[in-house]
Enzyme design. Structure first.
Site, PDB file in Angstrom:
ATOM      1  N   LEU A 141      -1.368 -81.280 -25.234  1.00  0.00           N
ATOM      2  CA  LEU A 141      -0.126 -82.038 -25.146  1.00  0.00           C
ATOM      3  C   LEU A 141      -0.471 -83.503 -24.883  1.00  0.00           C
ATOM      4  CD1 LEU A 141       3.005 -81.988 -25.036  1.00  0.00           C
ATOM      5  CD2 LEU A 141       2.766 -81.835 -22.552  1.00  0.00           C
TER       6      LEU A 141
ATOM      7  N   LYS B 266       5.878 -80.413 -27.793  1.00  0.00           N
ATOM      8  CA  LYS B 266       6.339 -79.852 -26.513  1.00  0.00           C
ATOM      9  C   LYS B 266       7.475 -78.874 -26.787  1.00  0.00           C
ATOM     10  CE  LYS B 266       7.079 -81.330 -21.724  1.00  0.00           C
ATOM     11  NZ  LYS B 266       5.842 -80.749 -21.190  1.00  0.00           N
TER      12      LYS B 266
ATOM     13  N   ARG C 120      20.335 -63.969 -36.569  1.00  0.00           N
ATOM     14  CA  ARG C 120      18.889 -63.920 -36.428  1.00  0.00           C
ATOM     15  C   ARG C 120      18.205 -63.850 -37.799  1.00  0.00           C
ATOM     16  NH1 ARG C 120      14.265 -60.891 -35.430  1.00  0.00           N
ATOM     17  NH2 ARG C 120      13.077 -61.613 -33.617  1.00  0.00           N
TER      18      ARG C 120
ATOM     19  N   ARG D 103       8.404 -89.095 -26.889  1.00  0.00           N
ATOM     20  CA  ARG D 103       7.724 -87.823 -27.147  1.00  0.00           C
ATOM     21  C   ARG D 103       8.713 -86.761 -27.634  1.00  0.00           C
ATOM     22  NH1 ARG D 103       4.059 -85.190 -22.536  1.00  0.00           N
ATOM     23  NH2 ARG D 103       6.083 -84.845 -21.566  1.00  0.00           N
TER      24      ARG D 103
END
Length: 278
Positions: free
Chosen positions: A201, A145, A99, A49
């Site tokens: 999920l 996830k 950033r 996963r």
């Protein structure tokens, strides 16, 4: 001890890079692995996963071999007893960069991993929990996830503010899952759960429970169902790495079924227990 980017840190030592994209953008993925009797339960499934999540986000991650070696070293460094119930947490961010919103090039991922004691939810599994229905406002790639957990955290907080244990999420009347666990409903001795689409999920415990149910001869239907359906279910329960198989005995202030932990949940809990020790 915490493993962060190739170094070891004590809990009171700083280990966060201010310009880590995981810290600023939630640009990363994670897994939580249960530790039973000193071993990493369903480690390979978690790795599969993790690799899928990384691929979906074009995220470079260490090899499975390297992650396995680091995980074993984390267990040694954390001095967990072989009989101790625990978890291993790992996250991989895209890395540290000035950033910017586009994915930067030529940066390396930052791996964080640690293990800590965590008791199994025995009381909740035996007596059940209470839940409420909450709008599912999360992004549309819940199958990844990722570190973007604010929507789930917000829903969980609403449940806490209503003095219950969990929130059952729904999109326009279609039930998806719980805040950090998958949801199952029992109706007329059949097991229902939302299909493994982008809206939930793809839970590892979820898949284990589906297989255990099939082994027990319990019909399993992976199809979407409504709020009305879930409110009329004979039994409800959630599944997850840390919640295992936890029944819901009250929803929206009303009893689920007869308000007791149902027979199908009990059968699945017993089968899961055997699966752990086998």
């Amino acid at each position: 001890m915490y493993y962060v980017d190739g170094a070891w840190y004590k809990p009171d030592e700083p280990a966060i890079f201010p310009e880590d994209r995981g810290y600023q953008f939630g640009d990363g993925i994670y897994e939580v692995v249960r530790i039973y009797h000193g071993y990493l339960y369903q480690w390979d499934d978690h790795m599969i996963r993790l690799e899928r999540s990384a691929k979906e986000l074009s995220l470079t991650i260490p090899s499975r071999k390297e992650l396995t070696e680091i995980a074993q070293e984390v267990l040694r460094q954390c001095f967990l007893e072989s009989s101790e119930d625990a978890i291993l947490y790992m996250q991989i961010t895209r890395g540290v960069s000035d950033r910017q919103f586009p994915f930067p090039s030529n940066i390396r991922p930052v791996l964080t991993m640690y293990a800590k004691s965590k008791s199994r939810p025995i009381q909740q599994m035996q007596s059940g929990v209470r839940a409420v229905l909450i709008d599912d406002i999360r992004w549309l790639r819940c199958d990844i996830k990722s570190l973007n957990l604010l929507g789930a955290s917000w829903a969980k907080q609403q449940a806490v503010e209503q003095s219950v244990d969990e929130a059952i999420l729904h999109r326009n009347g279609t039930v998806t899952e719980a805040t950090s666990a998958n949801l199952f409903a029992v109706k007329n001795d059949k097991l229902y759960t939302h299909p493994a689409t982008n809206l939930i999920l793809h839970g590892i415990t979820r898949q284990t429970v589906i297989q255990l149910a099939k082994n027990l001869g319990i019909p399993v239907l992976e199809e979407a169902f409504s709020v009305n359906f879930v409110q009329s279910a004979d039994e409800l329960f959630i599944t997850g790495t840390t919640s295992e198989i936890t029944p819901i005995v009250e929803l929206q202030g009303a009893r689920v079924g007869d308000g007791q932990v149902g027979s199908i949940v009990r059968r699945l809990q017993e089968a899961f227990e055997n699966h752990i020790i086998s």
